[in-house]
Design a protein around this motif. Structure first.
Motif, PDB file in Angstrom:
ATOM      1  N   ILE A 155      10.108  11.055  -5.547  1.00  0.00           N
ATOM      2  CA  ILE A 155       8.763  11.281  -5.018  1.00  0.00           C
ATOM      3  C   ILE A 155       8.312  10.195  -4.047  1.00  0.00           C
ATOM      4  O   ILE A 155       7.334  10.388  -3.315  1.00  0.00           O
ATOM      5  N   LEU A 156       9.000   9.054  -4.007  1.00  0.00           N
ATOM      6  CA  LEU A 156       8.530   7.935  -3.191  1.00  0.00           C
ATOM      7  C   LEU A 156       8.321   8.274  -1.715  1.00  0.00           C
ATOM      8  O   LEU A 156       7.319   7.860  -1.132  1.00  0.00           O
ATOM      9  N   PRO A 157       9.227   9.015  -1.054  1.00  0.00           N
ATOM     10  CA  PRO A 157       8.986   9.300   0.362  1.00  0.00           C
ATOM     11  C   PRO A 157       7.692  10.084   0.594  1.00  0.00           C
ATOM     12  O   PRO A 157       6.990   9.858   1.586  1.00  0.00           O
ATOM     13  N   PHE A 158       7.360  10.960  -0.335  1.00  0.00           N
ATOM     14  CA  PHE A 158       6.179  11.802  -0.185  1.00  0.00           C
ATOM     15  C   PHE A 158       4.913  11.044  -0.552  1.00  0.00           C
ATOM     16  O   PHE A 158       3.856  11.235   0.067  1.00  0.00           O
ATOM     17  N   VAL A 159       5.025  10.149  -1.522  1.00  0.00           N
ATOM     18  CA  VAL A 159       3.898   9.293  -1.876  1.00  0.00           C
ATOM     19  C   VAL A 159       3.588   8.331  -0.727  1.00  0.00           C
ATOM     20  O   VAL A 159       2.432   8.165  -0.324  1.00  0.00           O
ATOM     21  N   ALA A 160       4.625   7.701  -0.187  1.00  0.00           N
ATOM     22  CA  ALA A 160       4.420   6.756   0.909  1.00  0.00           C
ATOM     23  C   ALA A 160       3.907   7.449   2.164  1.00  0.00           C
ATOM     24  O   ALA A 160       3.097   6.881   2.912  1.00  0.00           O
ATOM     25  N   ALA A 161       4.370   8.672   2.413  1.00  0.00           N
ATOM     26  CA  ALA A 161       3.901   9.404   3.591  1.00  0.00           C
ATOM     27  C   ALA A 161       2.413   9.703   3.503  1.00  0.00           C
ATOM     28  O   ALA A 161       1.697   9.672   4.502  1.00  0.00           O
ATOM     29  N   ARG A 162       1.926   9.989   2.298  1.00  0.00           N
ATOM     30  CA  ARG A 162       0.506  10.301   2.136  1.00  0.00           C
ATOM     31  C   ARG A 162      -0.356   9.044   2.058  1.00  0.00           C
ATOM     32  O   ARG A 162      -1.428   8.974   2.679  1.00  0.00           O
ATOM     33  N   LEU A 163       0.094   8.036   1.330  1.00  0.00           N
ATOM     34  CA  LEU A 163      -0.757   6.882   1.041  1.00  0.00           C
ATOM     35  C   LEU A 163      -0.510   5.698   1.955  1.00  0.00           C
ATOM     36  O   LEU A 163      -1.363   4.811   2.042  1.00  0.00           O
ATOM     37  N   GLY A 164       0.655   5.661   2.619  1.00  0.00           N
ATOM     38  CA  GLY A 164       1.057   4.463   3.331  1.00  0.00           C
ATOM     39  C   GLY A 164       1.759   3.513   2.369  1.00  0.00           C
ATOM     40  O   GLY A 164       1.563   3.570   1.153  1.00  0.00           O
ATOM     41  N   LEU A 165       2.578   2.622   2.913  1.00  0.00           N
ATOM     42  CA  LEU A 165       3.385   1.740   2.064  1.00  0.00           C
ATOM     43  C   LEU A 165       2.561   0.786   1.200  1.00  0.00           C
ATOM     44  O   LEU A 165       2.892   0.575   0.032  1.00  0.00           O
ATOM     45  N   PRO A 166       1.493   0.165   1.712  1.00  0.00           N
ATOM     46  CA  PRO A 166       0.760  -0.780   0.862  1.00  0.00           C
ATOM     47  C   PRO A 166       0.207  -0.138  -0.408  1.00  0.00           C
ATOM     48  O   PRO A 166       0.389  -0.673  -1.507  1.00  0.00           O
ATOM     49  N   ALA A 167      -0.460   1.011  -0.281  1.00  0.00           N
ATOM     50  CA  ALA A 167      -1.016   1.667  -1.469  1.00  0.00           C
ATOM     51  C   ALA A 167       0.092   2.190  -2.370  1.00  0.00           C
ATOM     52  O   ALA A 167      -0.014   2.133  -3.598  1.00  0.00           O
ATOM     53  N   ALA A 168       1.165   2.713  -1.759  1.00  0.00           N
ATOM     54  CA  ALA A 168       2.278   3.207  -2.567  1.00  0.00           C
ATOM     55  C   ALA A 168       2.888   2.067  -3.379  1.00  0.00           C
ATOM     56  O   ALA A 168       3.157   2.213  -4.584  1.00  0.00           O
TER      57      ALA A 168
END
Length: 285
Positions: A155-168
């Protein structure tokens, strides 16, 4: 909503341009085990192939949207034999969720999630993978994988795409849970209803806004959004290679630290590696 098959993992229905897929294991908090993922994939595939469907709407039964991956059958999964190709069956099962999320982000229709309660782990990842997420004030999100010895690689690529790397980073590396207001602030939720009772009306307003757009313009715009450099390489070989590696990491963790982590969670005790108690001596004044 179809209700004739109470045993179905998902219920599919359609109202005009909206195809609705309802996670139907509310009594078990809609776990994302193999059967649920297979049913979701089949329902999304069928809905995306129907003429005139503009929106795929994901809803869920019960108090939780989804508690994430099913760890109730951990012993059986650890004991399962390798497949004919020699691949770890845990890695293969984990990888299927990444395949489903890739399928979901690449459908031409706009995807919307209506999150009425807790969405944890893979459930939070599912909310991140849709185009538009709507939530009730009771919605809660978290990524507890690392706390029980797992890696949320699919799920990390989809989480980072939505939230950006800092929030992820902040969420997956701490495992902290956030409420609907914080989820809206960081972009995990696009809209938050004023009350649980108002969630349906707000979701309907969002659906009406989507179907009011021109069909071809909407589909083309979504396709171009997926090609932007900031997207998670959705349709590329790079993403698929990453997800393959992540599945192997997940299997390795399931067979090592997660055995202790899951036991600790079930027994409501700190895991053996948890040294948080020692931090009381840390002077940060």
């Amino acid at each position: 909503m179809q209700a004739e098959d109470s045993e179905a993992w998902v219920l599919a229905s359609r109202v005009g341009p909206v195809a609705r897929i309802h996670l139907n294991r509310g009594d078990a908090r809609n776990p994302l085990g193999a059967e649920m993922v297979q049913a979701l994939s089949a329902a999304v595939g069928e809905a995306s192939g129907q003429s005139g469907v503009r929106v795929i709407l994901l809803t869920a039964a019960g108090p939780a949207f989804s508690a994430g991956g099913n760890l109730g059958n951990l012993g059986d999964r650890l004991a399962a034999a390798a497949g004919p190709d020699g691949r770890d069956p845990i890695a293969a099962g984990n990888r299927r969720y990444g395949e489903f999320l890739t399928q979901l982000v690449n459908v031409p229709q706009v995807t919307v999630a209506c999150v009425q309660g807790a969405a944890m782990g893979g459930g939070a990842g599912l909310a991140c993978a849709v185009d538009i997420a709507v939530g009730s004030p009771e919605a809660r999100f978290g990524f507890p994988e690392a706390a029980i010895g797992l890696v949320p690689g699919q799920i990390l690529p989809f989480v980072a795409a939505r939230l950006g790397l800092p929030a992820a980073r902040r969420l997956v590396l701490t495992g902290r849970r956030i409420d609907a207001a914080e989820a809206h602030r960081i972009g995990l939720l696009d809209y938050v209803a004023d009350s649980h009772q108002a969630l349906g009306a707000l979701t309907r307003q969002v659906l009406e806004s989507v179907v009011a757009t021109a069909p071809q313009a909407s589909a083309c715009t979504k396709r171009m959004l997926g090609r932007l450099p900031v997207a998670p390489l959705q349709a590329s070989g790079a993403l698929q290679g990453y997800l393959d590696e992540a599945a192997e990491l997940f299997a390795g963790q399931m067979r090592s630290e997660a055995m202790e982590g899951v036991s600790a969670a079930r027994e409501k005790r700190p895991a053996r590696w948890n040294e948080a108690g020692e931090l009381s001596a840390l002077d940060l004044a």
